[in-house]
Write an enzyme that holds these catalytic residues in place. Sequence first.
Site, PDB file in Angstrom:
ATOM      1  N   ASP A 271       0.833  -1.209   0.000  1.00  0.00           N
ATOM      2  CA  ASP A 271       0.000   0.000   0.000  1.00  0.00           C
ATOM      3  C   ASP A 271       0.869   1.261   0.000  1.00  0.00           C
ATOM      4  O   ASP A 271       1.661   1.478   0.913  1.00  0.00           O
ATOM      5  CB  ASP A 271      -0.886  -0.075   1.267  1.00  0.00           C
ATOM      6  N   GLU A 308      -2.447   1.407  -4.807  1.00  0.00           N
ATOM      7  CA  GLU A 308      -1.960   2.777  -5.036  1.00  0.00           C
ATOM      8  C   GLU A 308      -3.087   3.640  -5.579  1.00  0.00           C
ATOM      9  O   GLU A 308      -2.841   4.647  -6.213  1.00  0.00           O
ATOM     10  CB  GLU A 308      -0.724   2.811  -5.935  1.00  0.00           C
ATOM     11  N   GLY A 310      -5.119   3.678  -7.940  1.00  0.00           N
ATOM     12  CA  GLY A 310      -5.269   4.017  -9.357  1.00  0.00           C
ATOM     13  C   GLY A 310      -4.279   5.068  -9.848  1.00  0.00           C
ATOM     14  O   GLY A 310      -4.334   5.503 -10.998  1.00  0.00           O
ATOM     15  N   ASP A 331     -10.570   4.055  -1.471  1.00  0.00           N
ATOM     16  CA  ASP A 331     -11.164   3.012  -0.625  1.00  0.00           C
ATOM     17  C   ASP A 331     -12.688   2.936  -0.787  1.00  0.00           C
ATOM     18  O   ASP A 331     -13.370   3.958  -0.762  1.00  0.00           O
ATOM     19  CB  ASP A 331     -10.851   3.286   0.852  1.00  0.00           C
TER      20      ASP A 331
HETATM   21  C1  GLA Z   1      -5.467   2.197   2.690  1.00  0.00           C
HETATM   22  C2  GLA Z   1      -5.960   1.076   1.774  1.00  0.00           C
HETATM   23  C3  GLA Z   1      -7.015   0.273   2.505  1.00  0.00           C
HETATM   24  C4  GLA Z   1      -6.419  -0.299   3.792  1.00  0.00           C
HETATM   25  C5  GLA Z   1      -5.842   0.813   4.652  1.00  0.00           C
HETATM   26  C6  GLA Z   1      -5.054   0.270   5.826  1.00  0.00           C
HETATM   27  O1  GLA Z   1      -6.469   3.120   2.960  1.00  0.00           O
HETATM   28  O2  GLA Z   1      -6.469   1.598   0.579  1.00  0.00           O
HETATM   29  O3  GLA Z   1      -7.491  -0.778   1.672  1.00  0.00           O
HETATM   30  O4  GLA Z   1      -5.419  -1.225   3.452  1.00  0.00           O
HETATM   31  O5  GLA Z   1      -4.971   1.652   3.899  1.00  0.00           O
HETATM   32  O6  GLA Z   1      -4.450   1.270   6.565  1.00  0.00           O
END
Ligand code: GLA
Length: 507
Positions: A271, A308, A310, A331
Site C-alpha cells: 500500500d 496505489e 489508481g 477506498d
Molecule cells: C489504505 C488502503 C485500505 C487499507 C488501509 C489500511 O487506505 O487503501 O485498503 O489497506 O490503507 O491502513
Amino acid sequence: MHSNGRRKKRISVLAGSSVGLFLMFLIMAMQGHGQTLAGRWAANGRALDNGEQEKYLLELKQDGNQLTGTVTTLGFSAAVTGTATGTHFELFGEWSPKRPFLVGDLVNGQLVANQGRRHLVANPATAADELPKVPFIDPPALHPVNGNGLAKTPPMGWNSWNLFAGKIDDATVRTMADAMVSSGMRDAGYVYVNIDDTWEGVRDASGNLQSNHKFPDMKALADYVHSKGLKLGIYSSPGPRTCAGYPGSYGHEAQDAKTFAAWGIDYLKYDWCSARMIYKDSDLQPVYQKMGEALVSTGRPMIFSLCEYGLGSVEKWGPDVAGNLWRTTGDIRDEWSSMIDNIELQAHTAPYAGPGHWNDPDMLEIGNGHMSDDEYRTHMSLWALTAAPLLAGNDVRSMTDATKSILMNKEVIAIDQDPLGKQASPVKKGELETWVKPLADGSVAVGVVNMGASAEQASIQLSDLNLTGTVKGARDLWAHTDVKFAVGGYSTSVPSHGVVLLRVTSN
Ligand code: GLA
C-alpha cells in the site's frame, strides 16, 4: 442533583428564547473574535499496537469561512478543505469529500475535535512535533522482471480491513479461517485469508520486522491457516510507514520479502501510503518493481497486490513489476454510491485485465449491513462481470442466508473466474446500465443494473451482446432458472439498485 437539573432547565429555556439565542451568538462571536484556525496544529492520534504513537499535523489556511490545507500523519499526507463558523470547524479529506473527518471547535487556543468517535486535542505545532525525516532512497532503474505465474483467475478470499480495520488479531483470523471452511466459502473458491494493516511491530536490531502483540507467532498462524486448506495474506507499504502509521518496508524490501516467505505468507498487499510523501507518481513503477522482484526472488509463490488507488496509470505497467492485481480507485465504503463510483472509475481499465493481472476496484462490502440485498447482488454482479478480485470484507462467522447466497452464488463466481479473463465494459449507460463480458466458451455474461429509485423494465437486445451465431439458451444467474431469449431479446423488471444477470450461449 435537583439544583443541577433546575439550572439545566433554566439554560435550555434561555436557549429557547430569542433573547437567549441572541446572547448565545454574542458569546460565540466574542469567543471567536480575533482567533483564527489558520496555522500548524499538532495532536497525538491513537497509541499504536506496537507501542508507538500516531501523530497528526494539520496545516490550515483560512479565507473567510473557507479552510484549506493538509493533514499529515505518520502514514500519509492528504489535502483537506472545510468550513469555519465562528470557532466551529468541519474538515473534509480528499479521500472522503462528502463526510467530514474532523469536526470541532477552537477553544482557548486549542482545536478540540472529534475524528469519528475519537477525541482529539491539537495544539500549535512546535519543532518537536515535526515527523522524523527519512533519507531518500533512489528508486531502481526499470528492467524486466519475471512474473510469478500466479492468479490465472482473479484472486478470491477474505480481508480484515473493511470490517475490523485496526481491531484484527491472531484469534480473530483463526476463527475467520475456521468459518471460511464451515460456511462453504473456501469450497466456493475463497482461499486467501488476508491480514491488512496494524499487524506490524517494530524492527529488531538486525532490521527484521516483527509482528506486534496481536500476532504473537505469524509462522504458527500461517501453519494453522494452511492446515485448513487456506492461504495467508499480509500487508505492507513501500513507504517508511503504512497508512495506519506502522512500519513499512522502505529500505527493507528484500529483507521483508524473505521474512514473509519464511513465515509462509502467500499474498502481499503493498500500500503506497507514506511513499507518497517521498516519491512522485512517476516513481511508482520502479518502487513497486523493487518489491515485485524481491518477492519473486524468495522462490515462494506470493500474489503481489498493488494498492496505489489508481495513481500513475498502474494498469499499463502493473504486470511489468510482477503485479497480479492493482487498485484502480480510492477506498470503498459500505454504501451504494461508493460501490458504484468505484466500478465506474475502473471502466476505462478493461483492456488491461487478463489472466495473471487484474484491475482491483477494492474489496467487497457484501454482508456488512449498509446496503440492501438487491444492492449487494449488484455489487457481486459488477465485480464478477469486471473480473475483479473477490475479497470478502464481512464477518464470515455470522452470515445471513442472503449474504451466503450472494457471496457463494457459484454461477456468478464462474463469471468472475472465467478463464478468458475479459473485463466487462458498460455498453449502455443511463438509468439502466448494461455490462457485457465475453466468456471462454463463446457465451457472454450480461448484466443490467437499475441505477434509478424505482423498478424499471430492463431489456437486453441481441445486438448488445456481440454474439456469434444464434442464441441457444439463456440463464438467469440470480434466479437460477433458464429464461427464454426471444428474437427481439429479453425483458424483465429490475428493482431499484437491483440487477438482472444472464449467461447467454449461442450455437
Ligand atoms: C489504505 C488502503 C485500505 C487499507 C488501509 C489500511 O487506505 O487503501 O485498503 O489497506 O490503507 O491502513
